[in-house]
Design a protein around this motif. Structure first.
Motif, mmCIF file in Angstrom:
data_model
loop_
_atom_site.group_PDB
_atom_site.id
_atom_site.type_symbol
_atom_site.label_atom_id
_atom_site.label_comp_id
_atom_site.label_asym_id
_atom_site.label_seq_id
_atom_site.Cartn_x
_atom_site.Cartn_y
_atom_site.Cartn_z
ATOM 1 N N PHE A 199 4.060 9.721 8.703
ATOM 2 C CA PHE A 199 4.155 8.577 7.797
ATOM 3 C C PHE A 199 5.400 8.671 6.928
ATOM 4 O O PHE A 199 5.606 9.631 6.199
ATOM 5 C CB PHE A 199 2.901 8.506 6.911
ATOM 6 C CG PHE A 199 2.854 7.257 6.070
ATOM 7 C CD1 PHE A 199 3.417 7.224 4.801
ATOM 8 C CD2 PHE A 199 2.273 6.097 6.556
ATOM 9 C CE1 PHE A 199 3.384 6.069 4.036
ATOM 10 C CE2 PHE A 199 2.236 4.933 5.793
ATOM 11 C CZ PHE A 199 2.798 4.917 4.529
ATOM 12 N N ASP A 229 7.204 5.368 5.093
ATOM 13 C CA ASP A 229 7.421 3.924 4.989
ATOM 14 C C ASP A 229 8.603 3.652 4.065
ATOM 15 O O ASP A 229 8.502 3.844 2.856
ATOM 16 C CB ASP A 229 6.153 3.244 4.447
ATOM 17 C CG ASP A 229 6.204 1.737 4.581
ATOM 18 O OD1 ASP A 229 7.210 1.138 4.160
ATOM 19 O OD2 ASP A 229 5.237 1.157 5.104
ATOM 20 N N ARG A 285 10.006 0.920 3.101
ATOM 21 C CA ARG A 285 9.811 -0.176 2.126
ATOM 22 C C ARG A 285 9.070 0.354 0.895
ATOM 23 O O ARG A 285 9.495 0.149 -0.244
ATOM 24 C CB ARG A 285 9.024 -1.328 2.771
ATOM 25 C CG ARG A 285 8.737 -2.491 1.836
ATOM 26 C CD ARG A 285 7.807 -3.515 2.479
ATOM 27 N NE ARG A 285 6.441 -3.041 2.588
ATOM 28 C CZ ARG A 285 5.496 -3.234 1.663
ATOM 29 N NH1 ARG A 285 5.789 -3.876 0.552
ATOM 30 N NH2 ARG A 285 4.278 -2.780 1.844
ATOM 31 N N GLN A 331 -1.758 -4.808 14.112
ATOM 32 C CA GLN A 331 -0.707 -4.424 13.152
ATOM 33 C C GLN A 331 -0.906 -2.974 12.700
ATOM 34 O O GLN A 331 0.063 -2.219 12.550
ATOM 35 C CB GLN A 331 -0.726 -5.348 11.929
ATOM 36 C CG GLN A 331 -0.222 -6.741 12.223
ATOM 37 C CD GLN A 331 -0.182 -7.624 10.981
ATOM 38 O OE1 GLN A 331 -0.810 -7.331 9.970
ATOM 39 N NE2 GLN A 331 0.556 -8.720 11.057
ATOM 40 N N SER A 334 3.234 1.529 6.882
ATOM 41 C CA SER A 334 1.938 0.960 6.491
ATOM 42 C C SER A 334 1.706 -0.354 7.247
ATOM 43 O O SER A 334 2.653 -0.997 7.714
ATOM 44 C CB SER A 334 1.898 0.704 4.986
ATOM 45 O OG SER A 334 2.814 -0.319 4.664
ATOM 46 N N ARG A 335 0.460 -0.734 7.313
ATOM 47 C CA ARG A 335 0.073 -1.998 7.962
ATOM 48 C C ARG A 335 0.736 -3.174 7.250
ATOM 49 O O ARG A 335 1.170 -4.138 7.868
ATOM 50 C CB ARG A 335 -1.445 -2.120 7.890
ATOM 51 C CG ARG A 335 -2.048 -3.258 8.672
ATOM 52 C CD ARG A 335 -3.553 -3.274 8.486
ATOM 53 N NE ARG A 335 -3.943 -3.715 7.158
ATOM 54 C CZ ARG A 335 -5.140 -3.512 6.623
ATOM 55 N NH1 ARG A 335 -6.064 -2.851 7.276
ATOM 56 N NH2 ARG A 335 -5.417 -3.958 5.415
ATOM 57 N N GLN A 336 0.825 -3.074 5.930
ATOM 58 C CA GLN A 336 1.414 -4.160 5.130
ATOM 59 C C GLN A 336 2.886 -4.353 5.471
ATOM 60 O O GLN A 336 3.385 -5.480 5.475
ATOM 61 C CB GLN A 336 1.287 -3.860 3.623
ATOM 62 C CG GLN A 336 -0.103 -4.032 3.051
ATOM 63 C CD GLN A 336 -1.044 -2.985 3.569
ATOM 64 O OE1 GLN A 336 -0.693 -1.808 3.650
ATOM 65 N NE2 GLN A 336 -2.243 -3.384 3.931
ATOM 66 N N THR A 337 3.591 -3.254 5.721
ATOM 67 C CA THR A 337 5.021 -3.368 6.049
ATOM 68 C C THR A 337 5.211 -4.096 7.377
ATOM 69 O O THR A 337 6.087 -4.956 7.502
ATOM 70 C CB THR A 337 5.667 -1.971 6.078
ATOM 71 O OG1 THR A 337 5.584 -1.398 4.770
ATOM 72 C CG2 THR A 337 7.130 -2.030 6.495
ATOM 73 N N ASN A 378 3.171 -6.214 8.661
ATOM 74 C CA ASN A 378 2.806 -7.601 8.358
ATOM 75 C C ASN A 378 3.966 -8.332 7.695
ATOM 76 O O ASN A 378 4.289 -9.472 8.037
ATOM 77 C CB ASN A 378 1.575 -7.591 7.446
ATOM 78 C CG ASN A 378 1.141 -8.980 7.042
ATOM 79 O OD1 ASN A 378 1.075 -9.878 7.858
ATOM 80 N ND2 ASN A 378 0.873 -9.179 5.766
#
Lengths: 461, 66
Positions: free
Chosen positions: A6, A8, A10, B17, B27-30, B32
């Motif tokens: 992991f 991310d 963003r 997703q 992450s799933r949100q990213t 999305n």
């Protein structure tokens, strides 16, 4: 398909900025708080010298100084190491720096408090000094993080929230254990120093008790947030509010009910015809009981403010199209934070003015009432704007206007109480405000939860 | 700008997703937000997504001249 570790970009980028700004805001709050603290204590300098037995009462400001010093070092170092950005790789390093730095900052703030204890808890003072600064940071920090995370659609515990429940909660408790371990060194060291200075085992265990309370308080808060976040994350389909938001709303309702309950108790104890005379006959000290009840009521009212801010922040994720409404929520959150900061700082103002003259205290109380009224007025305007946008943009039922109506009614009533100060009016304001406040929150919850919000574009299949 | 091609490529591989997010390490949100045009990923992340979906950068992220 294999899984990648992991990372991310963003979230890391957003969190890096959030933590960098957060450290700066904490420094500003610490500076304001420290100045007010010094200002108020200069009035009691001679008393402090007598009680503490030494002239250096500036040890009281170690917590504020620690926060300010560590914050300055972290931000300066960040600017030196990562100030000049060449490309996105530098940005990654800069964000990663702040992700680590904020952990150091938080631990340092608590250890700053722990170090103060041996110098301020002498054999003449039996109570462990409360770290109001840490409480203030805890409150404002939760609101700040909650707002900034939800605005950017970031879940707390983002690196492992996708794990199964068993693994998720294991990691949550592991984080609490890590926090407990990091704080233990500072507090245990302070306890040993105190034992050496004063030879009191009562103080030694008192400091360890303060450590336990700090860990419990932070741990419970983190657990509550982790639980509601996981509930929302795992929700497959929903109508109405996210389940995590719904649960927070229920806690808010319970809290509001408790605050109202204690308001009624305060009035009852204050009234001779109700409980006042009975308690006096039983040998109770009315003043002490009133002070205790008012303090507990204040605590529940304070928690209600925090929970309201959290509920609104989480709700923001569901109203992406309501730009005006989201701005109104931002305003409400900022106002809540300012109000809480004033609440914490005004203790010092009152302490200072009490040492000067009674007239100055009365003047300050009048000014404080006006400030409180202005804040309530702005809050009512913001709630009106929010409700307007919810009704107009996502077609919530017009019955929602009743919530705004209640807010304005209590605002106007509060203004009348401030102006006229009639005991009957105060009683009516306290009781009706509590009942209507609870009823309007319940109505808000029902209307929001029955509404079908626009699809949020996430797929779970 | 909504990235319909990425969504189509993901659905073509029968991935949710969340599954694509796990494969790529975000992450799933990213995921999305990338599909909905709310976030512009870096080249490094674009490459990871393309490898996970078995397509080229052009297929997913090159803007057609209108």
């Amino acid at each position: 398909m294999t899984s990648q570790k992991f990372y991310d970009e963003r979230i890391n980028a957003e969190c890096g900025k959030i933590y960098q700004r957060g450290i700066l805001y904490a420094m500003v709050v610490s500076l304001v708080y420290g100045i007010m603290h010094i200002w108020s204590l200069t009035s009691y300098k001679s008393s402090l010298i007598t009680i503490l037995g030494f002239s250096n009462y500036y040890v009281f400001f170690i917590p504020e100084a620690t926060v300010f010093l560590f914050g300055t070092v972290i931000l300066l170092l960040g600017a030196l190491l990562h100030g000049r950005r060449r490309d996105e790789r530098d940005l990654f390093e800069k964000h990663n720096y702040y992700l680590t730095a904020v952990k150091v900052f938080v631990i340092a703030a608590f250890i700053g408090y722990a170090v103060t204890i041996p110098f301020s808890a002498t054999k003449y003072i039996n109570n462990i000094p409360l770290n109001y600064l840490a409480q203030l940071f805890e409150t404002l920090g939760v609101i700040y993080l909650y707002y900034t995370f939800k605005k950017r659609y970031i879940f707390f515990n983002y690196s492992f929230i996708h794990e199964r429940k068993g693994i998720y909660y294991k990691r949550v408790f592991l984080n609490i254990a890590k926090l407990a371990g990091a704080l233990f060194l500072g507090f245990f060291g302070a306890a040993l120093i105190d034992l050496g200075m004063h030879g009191s085992f009562l103080n030694f265990f008192g400091i360890l008790y303060a450590y336990a309370v700090s860990v419990l308080s932070l741990g419970l808060e983190y657990l509550f947030i982790s639980w509601t976040e996981k509930l929302s994350y795992d929700e497959k389909e929903h109508r109405g509010l996210h389940i995590g938001t719904f649960v927070q709303f229920i806690f808010l309702l319970c809290n509001t009910l408790m605050a109202f309950g204690f308001t009624v108790l305060v009035f009852a104890v204050n009234d001779k015809n109700l409980l006042g005379d009975i308690l006096i006959e039983q040998g109770f000290h009315l003043g002490e009981i009133m002070a205790e009840l008012t303090s507990i009521r204040g605590h529940f009212a304070h928690e209600s403010s925090v929970l309201t801010a959290m509920v609104l922040c989480k709700f923001m994720c569901q109203i992406k199209d309501c730009r005006l409404g989201r701005k109104a929520i931002t305003g409400i959150v900022i106002l809540t934070s300012v109000s809480l900061l004033i609440d914490y700082v005004q203790t010092f103002v009152v302490n200072f003015l009490t040492s000067k003259s009674f007239e100055m205290v009365i003047s300050y109380v009048n000014v404080s009432n006006v400030m409180s009224l202005v804040i309530t007025l702005i809050n009512s305007v913001l709630w009106t704007v929010l409700i307007y946008d919810l009704v107009k943009t996502i077609k919530l039922p017009p019955l929602l206007w009743a919530v705004a109506g209640v807010r304005w009614f209590t605002t106007i009533l509060g203004a009348a109480v401030s102006l006229f100060g009639h005991q009957g009016l105060t009683l009516f304001y306290g009781i009706s405000g509590g009942i209507l406040g609870f009823a309007s929150l319940l109505l808000l919850l029902i209307l929001l939860h029955r509404h079908e919000f626009p699809h949020e574009h996430e797929e779970y299949v | 700008m909504v990235n319909q091609r990425m969504k189509a490529a993901r659905q073509g591989k029968n991935l949710s997703q969340a599954e694509l997010a796990k494969a790529v390490g975000v992450s799933r949100q990213t995921v999305n937000m990338i599909e909905n045009g709310d976030y512009n990923p870096t080249v490094a992340l674009c490459i990871k997504i393309c490898r996970a979906l078995g397509v080229s950068l052009n297929d997913l992220f090159w803007e057609d001249e209108a």
